[in-house]
Design an enzyme around this catalytic site. Structure first.
Site, short mmCIF file in Angstrom:
data_model
loop_
_atom_site.label_atom_id
_atom_site.label_comp_id
_atom_site.label_asym_id
_atom_site.label_seq_id
_atom_site.Cartn_x
_atom_site.Cartn_y
_atom_site.Cartn_z
N GLY A 1 41.94 37.24 25.99
CA GLY A 1 42.15 38.59 25.48
C GLY A 1 43.62 38.95 25.45
O GLY A 1 44.47 38.17 25.01
N GLU B 1 37.86 34.79 44.98
CA GLU B 1 38.73 34.93 46.15
C GLU B 1 37.91 35.00 47.44
O GLU B 1 38.31 34.47 48.48
CB GLU B 1 39.62 36.16 46.01
CG GLU B 1 40.69 36.26 47.08
CD GLU B 1 41.71 37.32 46.76
OE1 GLU B 1 42.72 37.00 46.10
OE2 GLU B 1 41.48 38.50 47.14
#
Length: 310
Positions: free
Chosen positions: A77, A257
């Site tokens: 994007g 994460e």
């Protein structure tokens, strides 16, 4: 030394610290060094800060090995706007003098800028689909990285770094960062003295679950690296655990994460890098950060992310 495609066959990391004769460098000292920070973990591996290594020595050792280094970044994007700054600054500061390939995963290859690379350095573009949520981009990184490492990168690299594209290199990011598995301390939590205040995934239903009273450090998923095969196992782990979470109708609080931190709790990194190796333009530089090597850019998340949000 790097004559095979299997990092598992390269046992030099254990003890082969050879270098060519004739390299001039300052004499090391047993009495001076950094005293304001801890430079070793409790499992006795380096915690790397400026002033804890000699760049001449460490580069001479690793350049003798002549490794191929892959840098995996996703520019999906509007994030393609960060490619030019990332790669141009990388050519000035990231493992200069080493063989490096930037693997650009993007949904718009026409937005990948043409820049001038150093000798033995270049770019490889991998097409990936667009996403409707930034969380899906994050989770998709592990899927597409796993597939591409397996099909392509395994045959082209000895080390691999996963990095966030919305970052710029400012100073040396060199061979001192290389090890079997190198993790970076999150800038927001590296001074935390209470492990129960780390933003680990605390819900037992998630595969990223870390119980209260457990934990070492909190690592960022914006920069991490290591041997190709060790990184492949870690990236694949994050992908597979995210898939299991999805089946159980749960998404880890900080996506990959959270899974990264779970993995590294029970599979200790062989080198821990200080927050010099990922700072942020949002934050002031404290006294213990002597140099910022790479920093995340200030940006309008609502504008660049497909579904907005921080």
């Amino acid at each position: 030394m790097f004559k095979t495609n299997s990092c598992q066959e390269k046992n030099w990391s254990i003890g082969d610290l050879t270098m060519k004769p004739g390299v001039s460098y300052a004499q090391p000292s047993t009495q001076t060094g950094r005293t304001d920070v801890n430079s070793v973990t409790n499992w006795n591996v380096p915690l790397v800060w400026e002033g804890t290594f000699d760049p001449v020595v460490i580069d001479a050792i690793y350049q003798k090995m002549d490794p191929r280094v892959a840098v995996v970044v996703f520019a999906v994007g509007k994030y393609t706007r960060f490619l030019k700054g990332f790669m141009e600054s990388g050519e000035k500061h990231f493992l200069v003098g080493f063989r490096v390939t930037y693997y650009i995963f993007t949904d718009n290859k026409d937005d990948v800028p043409k820049i001038e690379f150093g000798k033995g350095r270049g770019v490889s573009i991998i097409a990936v689909p667009s996403a409707n949520r930034w969380q899906d981009v994050v989770l998709g990184r592990m899927k597409w990285a796993t597939i591409t490492i397996d099909k392509q990168i395994r045959n082209e690299a000895d080390y691999l770094f996963m990095m966030d594209i919305d970052s710029v290199f400012h100073n040396r990011f060199g061979a001192e960062s290389l090890s079997r598995l190198s993790a970076v301390l999150h800038r927001g939590y590296y001074k935390n003295t209470d492990r129960d205040k780390f933003p680990y995934e605390r819900r037992p239903l998630s595969k990223a679950y870390i119980p209260a009273g457990a934990g070492d450090y909190y690592y960022t998923a914006a920069v991490w690296g290591g041997y190709l095969e060790d990184m492949y196992q870690l990236v694949k782990y994050c992908h597979e655990q995210s898939v299991e979470d999805s089946k159980n109708k749960i998404e880890a609080v900080w996506q990959e994460e959270s899974h990264l931190n779970r993995y590294l709790l029970y599979n200790k990194p062989t080198k821990v890098l200080s927050p010099e190796y990922l700072w942020s333009d949002y934050d002031q530089k404290p006294a213990d950060i002597k140099v910022i090597r790479i920093s995340q850019l200030v940006k309008n998340y609502a504008e660049v992310r497909p579904n907005g949000g921080h």
